[in-house]
Write a protein that holds these residues in place. Structure first.
Motif, PDB file in Angstrom:
ATOM      1  N   LYS A  15      34.902  33.039  15.221  1.00  0.00           N
ATOM      2  CA  LYS A  15      33.675  33.752  14.816  1.00  0.00           C
ATOM      3  C   LYS A  15      32.873  32.403  14.539  1.00  0.00           C
ATOM      4  N   GLY A  16      33.057  31.425  13.902  1.00  0.00           N
ATOM      5  CA  GLY A  16      32.166  29.708  14.428  1.00  0.00           C
ATOM      6  C   GLY A  16      31.600  29.991  15.010  1.00  0.00           C
ATOM      7  N   PHE A  17      32.348  29.436  16.559  1.00  0.00           N
ATOM      8  CA  PHE A  17      32.389  29.472  17.460  1.00  0.00           C
ATOM      9  C   PHE A  17      31.287  30.145  18.187  1.00  0.00           C
ATOM     10  N   THR A  18      30.895  31.991  18.123  1.00  0.00           N
ATOM     11  CA  THR A  18      30.015  32.904  18.660  1.00  0.00           C
ATOM     12  C   THR A  18      29.009  32.548  18.049  1.00  0.00           C
ATOM     13  N   GLU A  19      29.168  32.004  16.622  1.00  0.00           N
ATOM     14  CA  GLU A  19      27.777  31.859  16.018  1.00  0.00           C
ATOM     15  C   GLU A  19      26.936  30.561  16.552  1.00  0.00           C
ATOM     16  N   SER A  20      27.691  29.839  16.269  1.00  0.00           N
ATOM     17  CA  SER A  20      27.496  28.327  16.749  1.00  0.00           C
ATOM     18  C   SER A  20      27.006  27.999  18.124  1.00  0.00           C
ATOM     19  N   GLU A  21      27.567  28.503  18.711  1.00  0.00           N
ATOM     20  CA  GLU A  21      26.579  28.495  20.040  1.00  0.00           C
ATOM     21  C   GLU A  21      25.817  30.297  21.356  1.00  0.00           C
ATOM     22  N   LYS A  22      25.099  30.603  19.499  1.00  0.00           N
ATOM     23  CA  LYS A  22      24.134  31.782  19.596  1.00  0.00           C
ATOM     24  C   LYS A  22      24.639  32.082  20.605  1.00  0.00           C
ATOM     25  N   ILE A  23      25.937  33.394  19.901  1.00  0.00           N
ATOM     26  CA  ILE A  23      25.942  34.611  20.756  1.00  0.00           C
ATOM     27  C   ILE A  23      26.029  35.753  19.216  1.00  0.00           C
ATOM     28  N   PRO A  24      24.996  35.887  19.213  1.00  0.00           N
ATOM     29  CA  PRO A  24      24.973  36.593  17.613  1.00  0.00           C
ATOM     30  C   PRO A  24      25.453  37.889  17.637  1.00  0.00           C
ATOM     31  N   SER A  27      37.890  23.039  22.501  1.00  0.00           N
ATOM     32  CA  SER A  27      37.927  21.953  20.964  1.00  0.00           C
ATOM     33  C   SER A  27      37.786  22.961  20.346  1.00  0.00           C
ATOM     34  N   THR A  28      37.384  23.530  19.685  1.00  0.00           N
ATOM     35  CA  THR A  28      37.529  24.208  18.606  1.00  0.00           C
ATOM     36  C   THR A  28      38.930  24.950  18.612  1.00  0.00           C
ATOM     37  N   PHE A  29      39.571  24.698  19.388  1.00  0.00           N
ATOM     38  CA  PHE A  29      41.219  25.704  18.894  1.00  0.00           C
ATOM     39  C   PHE A  29      41.889  24.551  19.362  1.00  0.00           C
ATOM     40  N   SER A  30      41.945  23.202  18.756  1.00  0.00           N
ATOM     41  CA  SER A  30      42.394  22.187  18.924  1.00  0.00           C
ATOM     42  C   SER A  30      43.892  22.102  18.688  1.00  0.00           C
ATOM     43  N   SER A  31      44.067  23.156  17.249  1.00  0.00           N
ATOM     44  CA  SER A  31      44.695  23.183  16.475  1.00  0.00           C
ATOM     45  C   SER A  31      45.999  23.764  17.115  1.00  0.00           C
ATOM     46  N   ASN A  32      46.410  24.254  18.163  1.00  0.00           N
ATOM     47  CA  ASN A  32      46.657  25.238  19.374  1.00  0.00           C
ATOM     48  C   ASN A  32      46.625  25.095  20.876  1.00  0.00           C
TER      49      ASN A  32
END
Length: 432
Positions: free
Chosen positions: A160-169, A213-218
């Motif tokens: 959700k944070g990824f879609t918001e930061s990339e402006k895909i509302p 990069s956003t899902f680097s934890s996995n």
């Protein structure tokens, strides 16, 4: 859901049918070793236009027949020229309708064609914008990545944070929170999986890098992206590296070629479709008004394809270009064909339809509209217009007859002379 197939009462079956056709085309090319959504869209568009061709041909034929019969319509217009009273206008409309019916000219044909094409276009929009929902082979490229994202700790918040930061509302609002069970076979799990695939389908190479990069934890997410990214790019890529799942936008990139091509093809199609004058002033005025409205179509085409996925722009551009070719070749055909034979054949066909309709007691759409507007059956309107003069004099009798004092004296022994004699007798008071 964006990815979930349309399940509406009307659009659901249409969209699923179009999705089935598109999937069959994609699988055909895939079996030949060609994995290209763009090529599938082009072939898909040609097939849909061929299916709709008989409807557009009927409209063109009806227009050409009416143009050929223009002298007959001119006779009616000349007959009622300068007559603005309601009776004359109704009579003119009635004679025009009778002439159209005689030769099977249906003025609603063009509207019917447009009404048919509209739901088809909406269905195509749903299919092309949501290709993974209708093409399992394409969906399979995204599903492993989506499943890995769902298995990630706090994966929903990260996505959700990824879609918001990339402006895909729009996708952010549609994103379904991951169910407790991430099993895609369950109802809730499938909804979540579909919403993740929606996001993935909008990603290009740059966004995939940011997502990894956003899902680097996995690490599995990045690994699956690396394994499938080349296939996804190859499937979605068009000429000059255009990604079909992306909207071109108002940017100077190679993708802007698609909205420009859509605009030009739409303009050519409109220019190649001549506005034939029918000779009926009312209908010609409506056609001119419609023609002026059509000038906005190329502009609207450009604006829509700029904001919509490039795949939809390809469909619109190819469809408009096919419309242009159809208009050119049908005009050439009717310019060299024997229109007299076509008109005569159409007349015989119309006679059979009229006889069949009269036998069944059915009425045409124009007759029903006329009845609704005038408040009386169409056949009675014809009688009322022809009997109006008779009724004017039918209510008269010799007793209430008023002689025209300014006119010449009637001939002795004529009906008018006898009527005057009766009037003189009544005025003399003898009968009182």
């Amino acid at each position: 859901m964006i990815l979930t197939q349309n399940s509406g009462i009307i659009m659901g079956p249409i969209t699923k049918l179009l999705g089935f056709i598109f999937n069959a085309i994609y699988n055909l090319f895939n079996g030949m070793g060609v994995e290209s959504i763009a090529l599938s869209i082009v072939v898909f568009t040609i097939i849909i236009r061929l299916i709709l061709f008989p409807f557009s041909l009927k409209t063109t034929k009806s227009s050409k027949i009416q143009q050929y019969l223009k002298p007959e319509f001119n006779k009616i217009n000349k007959k009622y020229k300068g007559k603005k009273d309601q009776e004359s206008m109704l009579a003119q409309q009635q004679e025009t309708r009778e002439l159209q019916e005689k030769y099977g000219i249906k003025m609603t044909q063009g509207c019917l064609t447009s009404l048919i094409q509209f739901p088809v276009f909406i269905g195509l929009y749903n299919v092309i914008q949501n290709i993974p929902a209708y093409v399992p082979k394409v969906r399979n490229l995204y599903e492993p990545i989506a499943q890995a994202i769902m298995d990630t700790n706090k994966g929903y918040s990260l996505l959700k944070g990824f879609t918001e930061s990339e402006k895909i509302p729009r996708l952010t609002t549609k994103l379904v929170e991951f169910a407790t069970s991430t099993d895609a076979t369950s109802g809730e799990g499938l909804k979540s999986l579909n919403s993740v695939i929606d996001v993935l389908y909008r990603c290009n190479e740059s966004l995939f890098d940011k997502l990894a990069s956003t899902f680097s934890s996995n690490p599995q997410v990045g690994q699956l992206i690396a394994e499938n990214q080349d296939k996804i790019t190859r499937v979605n890529q068009f000429i000059f590296g255009i990604n079909l799942s992306e909207a071109p936008g108002f940017k100077l990139t190679p993708a802007i070629i698609i909205p420009i091509a859509s605009f030009l093809c739409q303009l050519l199609a409109m220019i190649a479709t001549p506005m034939n004058e029918t000779g009926d002033p009312q209908q010609d005025a409506q056609m001119k008004s419609m023609r002026r409205t059509m000038y906005f179509m190329p502009i609207m085409s450009f604006l829509v394809t700029v904001k919509a996925p490039a795949g939809l722009g390809i469909y619109w551009a190819v469809s408009a270009f096919i419309s242009f070719l159809i208009a050119v070749f049908t005009n050439l055909y009717y310019d060299h064909v024997d229109m007299e034979k076509i008109v005569e054949k159409q007349k015989l066909k119309a006679e059979k339809e009229i006889a069949k309709r009269k036998a069944s007691g059915k009425k045409t759409l124009s007759q029903r509209f006329t009845e609704a507007a005038m408040g009386q059956p169409a056949e009675e309107q014809t009688k009322s217009s022809s009997n109006s003069t008779l009724s004017k004099y039918g209510n008269m009798n010799l007793k209430n007859y008023e002689a025209d004092q300014t006119a010449e004296p009637p001939k002795k022994g004529s009906l008018a002379d006898k009527a005057n004699a009766v009037k003189r007798f009544n005025d003399s008071g003898v009968n009182k």
